[in-house]
Design a protein around this motif. Structure first.
Motif, PDB file in Angstrom:
ATOM      1  N   PHE A  82       0.861  -1.182   0.000  1.00 42.81           N
ATOM      2  CA  PHE A  82       0.000   0.000   0.000  1.00 42.81           C
ATOM      3  C   PHE A  82       0.900   1.235   0.000  1.00 42.81           C
ATOM      4  CE2 PHE A  82      -2.971  -3.165   1.091  1.00 42.81           C
ATOM      5  CZ  PHE A  82      -4.269  -2.660   1.065  1.00 42.81           C
ATOM      6  N   ASP A  83       0.687   2.115  -0.964  1.00 47.40           N
ATOM      7  CA  ASP A  83       1.542   3.291  -1.114  1.00 47.40           C
ATOM      8  C   ASP A  83       0.844   4.525  -0.539  1.00 47.40           C
ATOM      9  OD1 ASP A  83       3.234   5.298  -1.879  1.00 47.40           O
ATOM     10  OD2 ASP A  83       3.488   4.591  -3.942  1.00 47.40           O
ATOM     11  N   PHE A  84       1.309   4.947   0.650  1.00 47.22           N
ATOM     12  CA  PHE A  84       0.716   6.101   1.334  1.00 47.22           C
ATOM     13  C   PHE A  84       1.601   7.338   1.229  1.00 47.22           C
ATOM     14  CE2 PHE A  84      -0.891   2.383   3.838  1.00 47.22           C
ATOM     15  CZ  PHE A  84      -2.239   2.522   3.539  1.00 47.22           C
ATOM     16  N   ARG A  85       2.534   7.370   0.299  1.00 52.52           N
ATOM     17  CA  ARG A  85       3.464   8.489   0.221  1.00 52.52           C
ATOM     18  C   ARG A  85       2.761   9.811  -0.062  1.00 52.52           C
ATOM     19  NH1 ARG A  85       7.991   6.089  -3.781  1.00 52.52           N
ATOM     20  NH2 ARG A  85       6.064   5.276  -4.726  1.00 52.52           N
ATOM     21  N   ASN A  86       1.678   9.779  -0.814  1.00 49.66           N
ATOM     22  CA  ASN A  86       0.984  11.027  -1.164  1.00 49.66           C
ATOM     23  C   ASN A  86       0.327  11.695   0.042  1.00 49.66           C
ATOM     24  OD1 ASN A  86      -1.122   8.897  -1.158  1.00 49.66           O
ATOM     25  ND2 ASN A  86      -2.458  10.562  -1.799  1.00 49.66           N
ATOM     26  N   LEU A  87       0.036  10.912   1.102  1.00 53.63           N
ATOM     27  CA  LEU A  87      -0.649  11.495   2.264  1.00 53.63           C
ATOM     28  C   LEU A  87       0.217  12.505   2.990  1.00 53.63           C
ATOM     29  CD1 LEU A  87      -2.525   8.442   3.855  1.00 53.63           C
ATOM     30  CD2 LEU A  87      -3.357  10.114   2.188  1.00 53.63           C
ATOM     31  N   ALA A  88       1.532  12.360   2.892  1.00 52.64           N
ATOM     32  CA  ALA A  88       2.432  13.296   3.571  1.00 52.64           C
ATOM     33  C   ALA A  88       2.337  14.695   2.982  1.00 52.64           C
ATOM     34  CB  ALA A  88       3.867  12.778   3.480  1.00 52.64           C
ATOM     35  N   GLU A  89       1.870  14.800   1.748  1.00 56.52           N
ATOM     36  CA  GLU A  89       1.794  16.088   1.072  1.00 56.52           C
ATOM     37  C   GLU A  89       0.432  16.753   1.219  1.00 56.52           C
ATOM     38  OE1 GLU A  89       2.651  14.984  -2.909  1.00 56.52           O
ATOM     39  OE2 GLU A  89       4.634  14.144  -2.437  1.00 56.52           O
ATOM     40  N   ARG A  90      -0.527  16.064   1.855  1.00 57.71           N
ATOM     41  CA  ARG A  90      -1.883  16.606   1.938  1.00 57.71           C
ATOM     42  C   ARG A  90      -2.061  17.391   3.235  1.00 57.71           C
ATOM     43  NH1 ARG A  90      -5.835  11.981  -0.599  1.00 57.71           N
ATOM     44  NH2 ARG A  90      -7.403  13.494   0.124  1.00 57.71           N
ATOM     45  N   ALA A  91      -2.564  18.598   3.100  1.00 57.46           N
ATOM     46  CA  ALA A  91      -2.718  19.474   4.266  1.00 57.46           C
ATOM     47  C   ALA A  91      -3.952  19.105   5.086  1.00 57.46           C
ATOM     48  CB  ALA A  91      -2.803  20.926   3.802  1.00 57.46           C
ATOM     49  N   GLU A  92      -5.030  18.649   4.397  1.00 55.51           N
ATOM     50  CA  GLU A  92      -6.271  18.378   5.121  1.00 55.51           C
ATOM     51  C   GLU A  92      -6.224  17.025   5.835  1.00 55.51           C
ATOM     52  OE1 GLU A  92      -5.809  17.691   2.019  1.00 55.51           O
ATOM     53  OE2 GLU A  92      -7.290  16.302   1.182  1.00 55.51           O
ATOM     54  N   ARG A  93      -6.992  16.921   6.905  1.00 53.59           N
ATOM     55  CA  ARG A  93      -7.156  15.644   7.579  1.00 53.59           C
ATOM     56  C   ARG A  93      -8.031  14.719   6.727  1.00 53.59           C
ATOM     57  NH1 ARG A  93      -3.935  14.333  12.051  1.00 53.59           N
ATOM     58  NH2 ARG A  93      -3.831  16.075  13.517  1.00 53.59           N
ATOM     59  N   ILE A  94      -7.759  13.421   6.830  1.00 55.49           N
ATOM     60  CA  ILE A  94      -8.470  12.436   6.015  1.00 55.49           C
ATOM     61  C   ILE A  94      -9.521  11.726   6.859  1.00 55.49           C
ATOM     62  CG2 ILE A  94      -8.249  10.339   4.633  1.00 55.49           C
ATOM     63  CD1 ILE A  94      -6.866  12.772   3.422  1.00 55.49           C
ATOM     64  N   ARG A  95     -10.770  11.772   6.418  1.00 58.38           N
ATOM     65  CA  ARG A  95     -11.856  10.991   7.012  1.00 58.38           C
ATOM     66  C   ARG A  95     -12.980  10.892   5.991  1.00 58.38           C
ATOM     67  NH1 ARG A  95     -13.792  13.014  12.613  1.00 58.38           N
ATOM     68  NH2 ARG A  95     -12.134  11.635  13.374  1.00 58.38           N
ATOM     69  N   TYR A  96     -13.428   9.692   5.731  1.00 54.63           N
ATOM     70  CA  TYR A  96     -14.492   9.426   4.745  1.00 54.63           C
ATOM     71  C   TYR A  96     -14.092   9.888   3.343  1.00 54.63           C
ATOM     72  CZ  TYR A  96     -17.084   9.242   9.183  1.00 54.63           C
ATOM     73  OH  TYR A  96     -17.485   8.983  10.469  1.00 54.63           O
TER      74      TYR A  96
END
Length: 554
Positions: A174-188
């Motif tokens: 699972f490649d989660f590297r892009n999440l480090a660049e996202r400013a918003e919190r992730i839910r739904y």
């Protein structure tokens, strides 16, 4: 018949035996036996006879097996007719091939009218069983398809059922590297992964997976994530340089519902429990050495968080612990989800006239056992718990009057409890497990009915024009349900004002006629007194000495 003093000694000895059973399990579960209630452990050992054979070679382990029936009885759990008739070797849950009705965990009761759904009583029972019992588990298993086939035993694999409600995989990246660049919190969010965000070194049947992508909702399926699956060019297990982190512990990736609402969050826990059976291909299916990762980057916080300890001994993670990395999972499960179309228990289309799902009873027993919630045998006086709301809406305006009326009845022991304040969740469960009648206005606190004894009743004072929610949950659990019967004797404070405009019954407070309230409680108390399980306890124990009042007891 045993004399009263002898009966009391027997009950005391069995309660001590129950405590000893839990202590022994604590010693032996990690090595041989999973930490399960006795009736569950019997079925586990029939599923995995090799484990039974190993256990029989160890004296202490064998002693645990010998205590099964007495402990089940003293903890207030149903014992199947097959156990009573000595057919323990064939006991099963109900989802297994060739599991007969006589040997399965429980068969639903369908004494009511099916209102035209089906043509016969047998069809009514079967419909309920496949909607909401171990028949539902059987359907999920039967739907499993191999989406990505391993070329060799050590390669990746991916299996999913219809509409991708449940999946399991081996050696997946699972490649989660892009999440480090996202400013918003992730839910739904449905865009957690980019294209190619999941990889497996196996023969990928893309067309087969694409056919199951129609339930494209954040909490309905794993379609938003698995549409990004691609076939890897090289073996993930042989080339770990592809991975920034390798997780060898079996892992559950969970997309969860509202964590501060018991009704919705326990839909998460229930579906995780059901997933254990769908995924039960190995004796480790009920192991506690697992990892739970919540599919969001918000810190996980919930008053019910301790419930995860029934599934894992490890701290719960979120995507925050893995963002910015490529994570390789040796074994990963994408569990059944809380808001699936025709799922459990949110959105369950229940046939009328049926109750008592063995799957829901098993969930109740599993949670109470693993969290070590103490059980106290019933007394001759009915134990009533009144849920007092401390919220803006749906408060009982004449609560003191109703409580005083109950407290004046010499056959009742009454507690007024506010679960919103002062009690941790384990303390709440201890109260619920030792309650005979649970009373409250429509609200998430009534989800506690899942953990009432089998003989208990729940009185939803007023359903606020949502008649099915807790009535159906009570049917699923198999506890008796009543609600207010005479509409002209309930008095709303006003018409109710929904925040988005318009009248709404859930957004006001209520008063209730005292005499009618007392009549309905008496009706429910008579049901409890006449329940065969309750009567067995009362007939086999002398009255205990009067205990000091709890601070909430009236």
């Amino acid at each position: 018949m045993l004399k009263p003093c002898v009966r009391l000694i027997v009950i005391s000895q069995l309660l001590l035996l129950s405590t000893q059973y839990n202590r022994k399990l604590d010693n032996y579960t990690s090595a041989i036996l999973p930490d399960l209630p006795p009736e569950h452990l019997k079925r586990f050992l029939n599923t995995f006879p090799k484990i039974r054979s190993e256990c029989e070679q160890i004296k202490e382990c064998q002693n645990i097996l010998k205590t099964f029936n007495n402990i089940s009885q003293v903890q207030g759990n149903e014992i199947s007719s097959a156990v009573k008739e000595g057919q323990e070797g064939g006991l099963c849950w109900g989802h297994e091939i060739n599991c007969t009705r006589e040997l399965r965990f429980q068969t639903p009761s369908c004494s009511g009218d099916h209102t035209g759904w089906v043509q016969s009583k047998e069809a009514q029972i079967n419909t309920f069983y496949y909607q909401a019992d171990f028949g539902y588990i059987q359907q999920q298993i039967n739907e499993l398809l191999l989406m990505c086939e391993p070329k060799f035993l050590t390669d990746s694999s991916l299996e999913c059922n219809k509409y991708l409600k449940f999946c399991r995989g081996r050696n997946l990246l699972f490649d989660f590297r892009n999440l480090a660049e996202r400013a918003e919190r992730i839910r739904y969010h449905m865009d957690v992964l980019n294209e190619g965000g999941i990889k497996g070194y196996c023969r990928f049947n893309k067309s087969l997976l694409t056919e199951e992508l129609s339930h494209m909702g954040a909490l309905q399926s794993w379609s938003p994530e698995l549409r990004n699956f691609v076939e890897a060019d090289e073996s993930i297990i042989k080339n770990e340089t592809m991975c920034d982190m390798v997780i060898s512990t079996p892992t559950f990736l969970m997309k969860i519902d509202a964590t501060y609402n018991m009704y919705h969050h326990f839909c998460d826990f229930f579906n995780l429990f059901a997933t254990l059976f769908v995924n039960q291909t190995h004796p480790s299916a009920f192991d506690l050495n697992t990892q739970v990762i919540i599919w969001e980057t918000y810190p996980y916080d919930s008053p019910f968080a301790v419930t995860f300890k029934a599934f894992s001994k490890n701290p719960v993670w979120t995507l925050d612990q893995v963002k910015g990395q490529r994570i390789c999972f040796r074994n990963v499960v994408l569990p059944l989800l809380p808001r699936m179309i025709f799922g459990l228990y949110y959105n369950t289309p229940l046939i009328q006239g049926c109750e008592k799902s063995g799957l829901f009873r098993a969930f109740s027993e599993f949670i109470l056992h693993r969290l070590r919630i103490p059980f106290h045998p019933p007394r001759r006086k009915i134990r009533i718990t009144f849920l007092a709301r401390r919220t803006k809406y749906r408060r009982v305006l004449n609560e003191d009057e109703l409580i005083a009326q109950l407290a004046s009845h010499e056959e009742y022991i009454v507690k007024r409890i506010s679960f919103e304040r002062g009690l941790n969740f384990l303390e709440q469960l201890t109260i619920t497990r030792n309650t005979d009648i649970l009373i409250g206005v429509h609200g998430a606190g009534l989800t506690h009915l899942l953990f009432l004894p089998d003989w208990a009743g729940v009185f939803e004072l007023y359903n606020c024009e949502d008649p099915n929610c807790y009535r159906d949950l009570a049917r699923l659990r198999g506890v008796h349900y009543i609600t207010w019967e005479k509409r002209h004797l309930v008095y709303p404070q006003d018409e109710g004002h929904h925040p988005e405009g318009g009248a709404h019954a859930k957004f006001t407070n209520y008063s209730f006629d005292g005499k009618e309230f007392a009549r309905l409680v008496s009706k429910l108390a008579n049901y409890v007194r006449n329940h065969k399980n309750y009567k067995e306890f009362i007939n086999n124990a002398s009255p205990p000495p009067r205990e000091p009042k709890d601070k909430e007891e009236l």
